[in-house]
Design an enzyme around this catalytic site. Structure first.
Site, PDB file in Angstrom:
ATOM      1  N   ASP A 164      -2.435  -2.466   6.640  1.00 48.45           N
ATOM      2  CA  ASP A 164      -2.505  -1.925   8.000  1.00 48.45           C
ATOM      3  C   ASP A 164      -3.918  -1.891   8.562  1.00 48.45           C
ATOM      4  O   ASP A 164      -4.085  -1.711   9.764  1.00 48.45           O
ATOM      5  CB  ASP A 164      -1.911  -0.512   8.051  1.00 48.45           C
ATOM      6  CG  ASP A 164      -2.570   0.437   7.048  1.00 48.45           C
ATOM      7  OD1 ASP A 164      -3.572   0.032   6.427  1.00 48.45           O
ATOM      8  OD2 ASP A 164      -2.086   1.572   6.881  1.00 48.45           O
ATOM      9  N   ASP A 219       0.850  -1.186   0.000  1.00 49.01           N
ATOM     10  CA  ASP A 219       0.000   0.000   0.000  1.00 49.01           C
ATOM     11  C   ASP A 219       0.892   1.245   0.000  1.00 49.01           C
ATOM     12  O   ASP A 219       2.114   1.137   0.013  1.00 49.01           O
ATOM     13  CB  ASP A 219      -0.960   0.007   1.192  1.00 49.01           C
ATOM     14  CG  ASP A 219      -0.236  -0.092   2.530  1.00 49.01           C
ATOM     15  OD1 ASP A 219       0.997  -0.235   2.525  1.00 49.01           O
ATOM     16  OD2 ASP A 219      -0.897  -0.030   3.575  1.00 49.01           O
ATOM     17  N   ASP A 239      -7.854  -5.101   5.353  1.00 52.68           N
ATOM     18  CA  ASP A 239      -6.769  -5.745   4.613  1.00 52.68           C
ATOM     19  C   ASP A 239      -6.529  -7.177   5.084  1.00 52.68           C
ATOM     20  O   ASP A 239      -5.732  -7.898   4.482  1.00 52.68           O
ATOM     21  CB  ASP A 239      -5.458  -4.958   4.794  1.00 52.68           C
ATOM     22  CG  ASP A 239      -5.500  -3.613   4.091  1.00 52.68           C
ATOM     23  OD1 ASP A 239      -6.130  -3.529   3.028  1.00 52.68           O
ATOM     24  OD2 ASP A 239      -4.916  -2.651   4.613  1.00 52.68           O
TER      25      ASP A 239
END
Length: 775
Positions: free
Chosen positions: A507, A208, A511
């Site tokens: 995070d 990400d 996810d």
């Protein structure tokens, strides 16, 4: 909502609690579901469902519970991350195949030895220590037959024991555990032991943006008032009435707070990184006084941030003149669409026509292309009694560009991964322009080159591809913008189907499914939620992608150390099997007895595992010079085959020569000859441990003076062997050797070093040797 204390129902319509029931209300989705606070309007016709874990924002109603526990959407997501799919890591799969193959070969050899030795015994072709035939038909007692058959059977069983590398699980576990401990000092906490080596096989990293590639420390770097770019000291060039509106737009339409310490000159800001950055900019550049602002205004209604509309609003009443003002803040393109006018620095308003709208859109796109997050402010004065916040006919107050700077080491870390043959893909929720800019700045996309259409996609495009299109394009995608957590999960599944070993960073709670699905889940230790950490294999304690490249090096180091032990172990196994098999078939006896073979197995498996697993150097950048092994590459490489076969053939040749001609060559009796064979075999393994330190490099002694543990284990092995030969003669079935005989054993064993050096000069093909056999 009201609770009836008679019928124990919420908002019931019984006679004791006859309350009117509203059919329209709203709820705020929990952060764990979408990773954002999001208000959603609910009504009986269009959207009647309430998600588990949501919080009611306003209104009241009756609800019918349709599902509870693991049947809710939250429960289904949790079940997808808590369930164990028993999927093996690439190394586990390779080790299972290796041990299975070795076991089959060992059983086959042991069966042949057993069969041959039994045939030789019962046909009278074996002799005892006195040279007499062991089996004489009826002249041999049952006890004698049983003793001989038991000895033959124990020799065959010993071959099976020696063939199977029992020390391999020990070596693997020790290597992983030791590496896990040392990785903590490199800001990587390993939660799943096997992840240490799996990371070394990774071919793709899906990362990400926020907090991993960037610092997650937003700062305002650009400010546009209409079509005017305000460089600095905005409070000096902007009209007072516009400045007052900007103060209200920033200070009252926010979820952040400002706290001033009595002992500190600089105030403390709290809230999201975006809110803190805007508040800090308003205080420092616009000279906003938060306390004074709150005293002069009263907040009437708040519209919380909605991730679909990407904006938040507030209506306020000014205490000095009782006028009502509406302020909106959000994604620049969304807020601009609500505006029909814009302010200029002197306080006048200009109409937004087609030309000026185009210019404003270009300003927004330009800032996004510079990797800035664009936030716009809009205002409208409304009449008393207006219940809803005005969404049309607003006046644009200004546009700010916020920069989340890339981490200093992110570009170098991505270059390191690329150099190691690992592709890095960025998956973010930001818009396409910002995603491209950040990806270019970090090195995921090449600067100065035109980006191919297939390299950058949006999440909605990716999920709308057909299965065939996704499988064709997934390798070429480098950046996916405006993506949802399920887009990330879908990409991971596609990459795994293509044969990649996938590492994923995340995070948020949303996810978790992708982290669980990936071969290696990497969660963030600072920004990461507890659910994300629990779903991951490794926690990156500093949220830095540079640490991910370090973990990659550690993974390859672990994999390389395991290969070293496998090469060493298989050399012992191959040599012992071939020597005993040939000797048993030709002479009916084995030069290495059951006790001797078990002793070799013990010291080589246990002490060898300690020497090559614990006494290894840390990771070096040289490990990244080769491409990753992925899923399909064999565990035993051509280089390993070259090294182990060379040493095994050398040992087999020397020891079989001693077996058949040793008494004449060495001028000794049979028991001394067998002891020399046994002693030479063990010392060959000791010297070969040095060769196994380096699979490819010819200088096997580099750094050995720093490796005290390795030298200590070698010393212990030699001492134990001396005790075995010189003092445990009856137990080990050995004879004491003189100095010359010890010198012969050591000299022959030392030939392992020059042989290993010469063999490393020979180049081997890249195509695996076994692929030629499978044809």
């Amino acid at each position: 909502m009201k609770f009836c204390d008679r019928c124990y129902m919420i908002d019931c319509d019984c006679e004791y609690n006859n309350n009117p029931v509203r059919s329209e209300w709203s709820w705020v989705s929990d952060d764990s579901d979408t990773n954002k606070s999001e208000q959603i309007d609910v009504n009986a016709d269009r959207n009647p469902f309430l998600i588990s874990g949501a919080k009611v924002a306003d209104g009241h109603c009756r609800m019918l519970v349709l599902s509870v526990g693991m049947n809710t959407s939250w429960g289904k997501m949790m079940s997808s991350i808590t369930g164990d799919n028993n999927e093996q890591t690439p190394l586990q799969s390779r080790l299972n195949k290796l041990t299975s193959s070795i076991g089959k070969v060992g059983l086959a050899v042991a069966f042949l030895v057993l069969l041959v030795m039994l045939i030789r015994y019962f046909t009278g072709n074996t002799e005892d220590e006195n040279g007499k035939r062991e089996y004489n038909g009826k002249g041999t007692s049952v006890n004698e037959i049983l003793d001989s058959v038991t000895g033959i059977f124990s020799a065959a069983v010993t071959i099976v024991v020696v063939a199977i590398p029992e020390g391999l699980p020990l070596a693997v576990t020790l290597t992983l555990a030791y590496s896990m401990k040392r990785m903590m000092s490199d800001q990587a906490m390993v939660r799943k032991l096997s992840a240490c080596e799996t990371m070394g096989s990774a071919t793709v990293i899906c990362t990400d943006k926020t907090g991993t590639l960037t610092m997650n420390q937003m700062t305002v770097t650009k400010f546009w008032l209409g079509l005017e770019y305000i460089e600095q000291h905005a409070s000096n060039v902007i009209a007072l009435q516009v400045l007052e509106l900007l103060h209200e737009a920033v200070g009252l339409n926010t979820t952040g707070t400002i706290f001033k310490h009595a002992s500190r000159l600089v105030p403390e800001y709290s809230g999201s990184p975006t809110e803190k950055a805007i508040l800090s900019w308003a205080v420092e550049e616009l000279e906003m006084d938060m306390e004074k602002l709150k005293q002069c205004s009263t907040v009437l209604h708040v519209e919380t941030f909605n991730s679909k509309q990407k904006r938040s609003g507030v209506s306020i009443r000014r205490n000095n003149d009782n006028t009502i003002h509406v302020h909106w803040k959000g994604a620049a393109e969304m807020v601009l669409a609500m505006c029909s006018k814009y302010y200029i620095s002197n306080g006048c308003k200009e109409i937004i026509d087609s030309d000026s709208r185009k210019q404003l859109e270009n300003i927004i796109e330009g800032m996004a292309a510079s990797s800035l997050r664009c936030i716009a402010f809009a205002h409208k004065k409304v009449f008393e009694g207006t219940e809803t916040l005005a969404e049309e006919g607003l006046t644009l107050l200004g546009i700010v560009g916020l920069k989340d700077p890339c981490r200093p080491g992110s570009r170098k870390a991505i270059e390191t991964c690329r150099f190691a043959g690992v592709e890095v893909k960025m998956i973010t929720g930001d818009n396409l322009f910002t995603a491209k800019a950040i990806a270019t700045e970090c090195g995921i996309l090449e600067s100065g080159q035109e980006v191919c259409e297939d390299e950058v996609v949006e999440g909605v495009q990716f999920r709308n591809f057909t299965d065939e299109e996704r499988m064709q394009k997934v390798d070429r995608i480098r950046v996916m913008a405006r993506s949802s957590p399920f887009d990330k999960l879908l990409m991971v599944k596609c990459l795994k189907q293509k044969g990649h070993v996938v590492a994923v960073t995340g995070d948020g709670t949303n996810d978790a499914p992708a982290l669980k699905e990936a071969d290696i889940g990497l969660s963030m230790g600072i920004q990461g939620t507890e659910v994300a950490k629990q779903s991951s294999d490794i926690v990156i304690l500093d949220d830095d992608i540079a640490t991910i490249s370090t973990v990659l090096m550690w993974g390859r180091c672990v994999y390389n150390n395991i290969q070293k032990f496998i090469q060493f172990q298989l050399t012992v196994n191959v040599a012992a099997l071939v020597i005993n098999f040939i000797a048993a078939v030709t002479s009916g006896g084995v030069p290495l007895t059951a006790v001797q073979l078990l002793w070799v197995n013990l010291i080589m498996d246990t002490l060898g595992a300690l020497a090559l697993a614990l006494a290894t150097e840390g990771p070096t950048k040289e490990l990244l010079n080769k491409p990753p092994v992925g899923r399909v590459e064999p565990l035993i490489t051509n280089i390993m085959w070259r090294n182990l076969l060379a040493q095994a053939i050398f040992q087999i040749t020397v020891l079989l020569t001693f077996q058949f001609r040793g008494e004449a060559i060495l001028n000794v009796n049979e028991r001394v000859k067998d002891t020399i064979i046994y002693n030479t075999f063990v010392l060959c393994q000791v010297f070969n441990e040095f060769n196994s330190r380096k699979l490819e490099k010819r200088n096997i002694f580099k750094g050995i003076h720093k490796n005290r543990l390795f030298i200590g284990i070698i010393g212990i092995t030699i001492i134990l062997q001396i005790v075995m030969v010189e003092f445990l003669n009856k137990f080990a079935d050995t004879e004491r050797l003189n100095g010359v005989q010890w010198g012969i054993c050591i000299g022959i064993a030392a030939l392992s070093w020059p042989i290993g050096w010469v063999m490393k000069l020979i180049r081997v093909p890249d195509k695996p040797f076994l692929s030629y056999i499978r044809r």
